[in-house]
Design an enzyme around this catalytic site. Structure first.
Site, PDB file in Angstrom:
ATOM      1  N   ARG A 100       0.568  -0.767  -0.253  1.00 44.66           N
ATOM      2  CA  ARG A 100      -0.373   0.403   0.297  1.00 44.66           C
ATOM      3  C   ARG A 100       0.719   0.834  -0.113  1.00 44.66           C
ATOM      4  O   ARG A 100       2.192   1.307   0.637  1.00 44.66           O
ATOM      5  CB  ARG A 100      -1.096  -0.287   1.662  1.00 44.66           C
ATOM      6  N   THR A 103      -9.666   0.554  -9.559  1.00 44.55           N
ATOM      7  CA  THR A 103      -8.611  -0.742  -9.505  1.00 44.55           C
ATOM      8  C   THR A 103      -8.688  -1.977 -10.295  1.00 44.55           C
ATOM      9  O   THR A 103      -9.534  -2.149 -10.789  1.00 44.55           O
ATOM     10  CB  THR A 103      -9.325  -0.776  -7.609  1.00 44.55           C
ATOM     11  N   ASP A 115      -7.943   8.172   0.246  1.00 44.21           N
ATOM     12  CA  ASP A 115      -8.775   6.908   1.306  1.00 44.21           C
ATOM     13  C   ASP A 115      -8.104   7.360   2.778  1.00 44.21           C
ATOM     14  O   ASP A 115      -8.957   6.463   4.112  1.00 44.21           O
ATOM     15  CB  ASP A 115      -7.910   5.742   0.750  1.00 44.21           C
ATOM     16  N   SER A 140      -7.976   0.874   3.699  1.00 47.19           N
ATOM     17  CA  SER A 140      -8.253   0.422   2.561  1.00 47.19           C
ATOM     18  C   SER A 140      -9.695  -0.935   2.226  1.00 47.19           C
ATOM     19  O   SER A 140      -9.275  -1.182   3.627  1.00 47.19           O
ATOM     20  CB  SER A 140      -6.916  -0.362   1.641  1.00 47.19           C
ATOM     21  N   SER A 141     -10.402  -0.942   1.133  1.00 42.00           N
ATOM     22  CA  SER A 141     -11.296  -2.091   1.189  1.00 42.00           C
ATOM     23  C   SER A 141     -10.005  -3.041   0.303  1.00 42.00           C
ATOM     24  O   SER A 141     -11.720  -3.609  -0.195  1.00 42.00           O
ATOM     25  CB  SER A 141     -12.494  -1.452   0.559  1.00 42.00           C
TER      26      SER A 141
HETATM   27  O1  DON Z   1      -7.739   1.035  -1.072  1.00 39.56           O
HETATM   28  C1  DON Z   1      -9.090   1.421  -1.734  1.00 39.56           C
HETATM   29  O2  DON Z   1     -10.124   0.422  -1.267  1.00 39.56           O
HETATM   30  C2  DON Z   1      -9.721   2.013  -2.534  1.00 39.56           C
HETATM   31  N1  DON Z   1      -8.602   3.120  -3.492  1.00 39.56           N
HETATM   32  C3  DON Z   1      -9.789   1.057  -3.748  1.00 39.56           C
HETATM   33  C4  DON Z   1     -10.281   1.966  -4.801  1.00 39.56           C
HETATM   34  C5  DON Z   1     -10.924   1.199  -6.395  1.00 39.56           C
HETATM   35  O3  DON Z   1     -10.923   0.000  -5.697  1.00 39.56           O
HETATM   36  C6  DON Z   1     -11.305   1.866  -6.989  1.00 39.56           C
HETATM   37  N2  DON Z   1     -12.666   1.078  -8.293  1.00 39.56           N
HETATM   38  N3  DON Z   1     -13.073   0.644  -8.474  1.00 39.56           N
END
Ligand code: DON
Length: 565
Positions: free
Chosen positions: A99, A376, A418, A447-448
């Site tokens: 991360r 993502t 985030d 994060s998720s």
């Molecule tokens: O880390 C996280 O939870 C977010 N930055 C993830 C972003 C994400 O999944 C964007 N796409 N759909």
């Protein structure tokens, strides 16, 4: 490719797959390896590595770099992510955290103006929205621990794709075009995506010479090819030009971390997922364990009763996220309590099977509207040796900060959003947070992302994950329920319409077009605030049966594909 039982069984599977989602599919089983990614070119590159005798970890490295070229909205070397690994020789599962981190110069109120308000877009656009990138260090660490082919060799497919270019498909041309206004804001970015100031078209050749040179520096010098030397100089130059914070020290000191995965049982599955700084694993565990005692015999995969129970479990699980979770180097995450039977039994008591709960009565917070983002990307790999890789990485929103490092050809993330940039103020995914996730220099933002692996009877059974911001966790949880409780195939699961609740905002999101009026009315009658959302996460899943045969599915909502042999 290996059709396991011959034509008659293929036909049987064809008929079985007519199921609830109505799509006609033939499942293909692979005896050796399978790869599922969001880019057909990257899937083929992963497959080639496996066929050359490489393992799943080698394939993950090659795919990780290839996606940075072919899927620039999310694939990256300027972002970060997480991976779950299963090593067949040692029978061990580990979690790799690469991360991004807040730069050394970051401060708790760096996105607030002089009146204490969040400066519009400040955490999403441009140099200050970027955390210190972790992807290159993460992929290198994966290779160092488990790789079998040469590092240089694994980066060559990505290098060639960037250097000689590839033909743009409709998906990527549309994606670049639709983000045109934002991508044209920075000359470094415009020169790559709109070189003649015209939108790219399907069929055009897309070359990225500076990115190719950066990948080759990393191929030759590994970590020094990114975190020091020319690439690092170019990052710092771009920071200086745009008043950013990432310094040589930040880059030099970046380290990925191998962590103990979150582990819990659900039905007959032994599930492993990502621990903090991702909230994914623990929330996934809470949702599934809250549901576990519920009798599913009267539920169908889209029944309002099931959706209601699922949403109520999510309301309870997500209410813990904001208060308790953050980077474990800075915050004590009470994972054992959150996943304990005593705690979950008490929380389950709050679920009324006939009536939706009220989020503000469970915990306080200030809900806000939030944007949609699908940027993502996740890939799942299973090799012939029995190894598994489940990897999710990201720039955060599409094309991240929209800022390309001058002369280096890659986009920087906007992962700083985030963090909880101000208590009670929602991030782009509508998630609120507090002290546990406030900005501190050197800290990882919560994060998720939920790359997940499951074993059954001690053997690999499932590799899955998805993008989708806060919706990642519910996407993965629904996939597991769909397998374990409803017996759906991977192809059926990726086609299922999805639903989501995240405590705040107090809304039940239904994927547009996926649920008929009777279902919606039944949910409204139970007290849910229904909102419809289009385009909804991108699940990449491989299942492995008792004989080791692999089958996979890429989400039809994106340009993904399955490759195997
Ligand atoms: O880390 C996280 O939870 C977010 N930055 C993830 C972003 C994400 O999944 C964007 N796409 N759909």
């Amino acid at each position: 490719m290996y059709n396991r039982f011959g034509l008659s069984i293929i036909l049987l599977i064809f008929i079985l797959s007519l199921g609830s989602c109505g799509s006609l599919t033939v499942e293909t089983f692979y005896e050796n390896g399978a790869v599922v990614t969001s880019s057909p070119t990257a899937s083929e590159i992963g497959l080639e590595i496996l066929k050359q005798g490489g393992n799943a970890f080698d394939a993950a490295v090659a795919i990780g770099f290839a996606l940075a070229v072919t899927h620039p909205e999310a694939g990256n070397i300027g972002g970060g992510g997480f991976a779950l690994t299963y090593n067949a020789v040692t029978d061990e599962i580990h979690a790799l955290d690469f991360r991004e981190k807040a730069p050394g110069g970051a401060t708790v109120d760096m996105f607030l103006d002089s009146n204490g308000f969040v400066a519009e877009n400040s955490s999403l656009l441009g140099s200050r929205s970027a955390g210190v990138p972790g992807t290159v260090a993460g992929l290198f660490s994966l290779w160092e621990k488990y790789g079998s082919l040469g590092w240089y060799q694994l980066l060559q497919p990505a290098y060639k794709l960037a250097d000689t270019g590839f033909i743009l498909d409709q998906y990527l041309a549309n994606s670049i075009t639709s983000f045109g206004n934002e991508l044209k804001q920075f000359p470094e970015t415009k020169s790559i995506f709109f070189p003649e100031n015209i939108a790219p078209k399907p069929g055009d050749r897309f070359t990225q010479k500076n990115l190719a040179a950066t990948i080759q520096r990393i191929a030759l010098d590994s970590l020094n090819g990114f975190y020091s030397g020319k690439t690092a100089d170019l990052i710092v130059e771009t920071m200086t030009k745009y008043d950013g914070l990432i310094s040589h020290d930040d880059l030099n000191s970046y380290k990925p971390v191998w962590r103990r995965p979150v582990n819990f049982q659900f039905d007959s599955l032994d599930i492993y997922s990502m621990p903090p700084p991702s909230s994914g694993g623990v929330l996934l565990g809470m949702i599934l364990k809250l549901l576990e005692p519920v009798d599913f015999s009267i539920f169908a995969p889209k029944s309002p009763e099931y959706i209601h129970h699922f949403a109520e479990a999510c309301r309870l699980a997500y209410s813990e996220r904001a208060t308790h979770l953050g980077d474990p180097e800075f915050v004590d995450n009470p994972l054992d309590v959150m996943l304990s039977d005593d705690f979950l039994d008490a929380r389950r008591e709050l679920i009324d099977e006939n009536q939706a709960g009220i989020s503000h009565e469970i915990e306080s917070g200030i809900p806000q509207n939030f944007l949609e983002s699908e940027s993502t990307t996740h890939f799942s790999i299973a090799d012939k040796f029995g190894n598994l890789v489940s990897l999710t990485y990201t720039l955060n929103t599409e094309y991240g900060s929209k800022l390309v490092v001058g002369g280096a050809g890659f986009l920087l993330n906007n992962e700083m959003d985030d963090f909880s940039i101000k208590p009670g103020v929602a991030n782009v995914y509508g998630l609120v947070g507090g002290r546990a996730n406030e900005i501190v220099s050197g800290k990882r933002m919560l994060s998720s992302m939920s790359p997940t692996i499951a074993l059954k009877n001690g053997k690999p059974a499932l590799v899955l994950g998805s993008p989708g911001g806060s919706k990642i966790i519910t996407t993965v949880a629904q996939a597991i329920v769909n397998i374990s409780r409803f017996g759906l195939s991977p192809e059926q699961i990726v086609n299922m319409p999805r639903f989501h609740h995240q405590w705040l905002p107090d809304s039940l999101y239904l994927e547009e077009g996926g649920f008929d009026i009777n279902i919606k009315q039944a949910l409204i009658a139970k007290g849910h605030n229904i909102h419809e959302r289009s385009r909804y996460s991108e699940l990449m899943i491989i299942t492995i049966n008792e004989d080791g045969m692999k089958t996979g599915a890429a989400d039809p909502r994106c340009n993904g594909s399955v490759s195997g042999y």
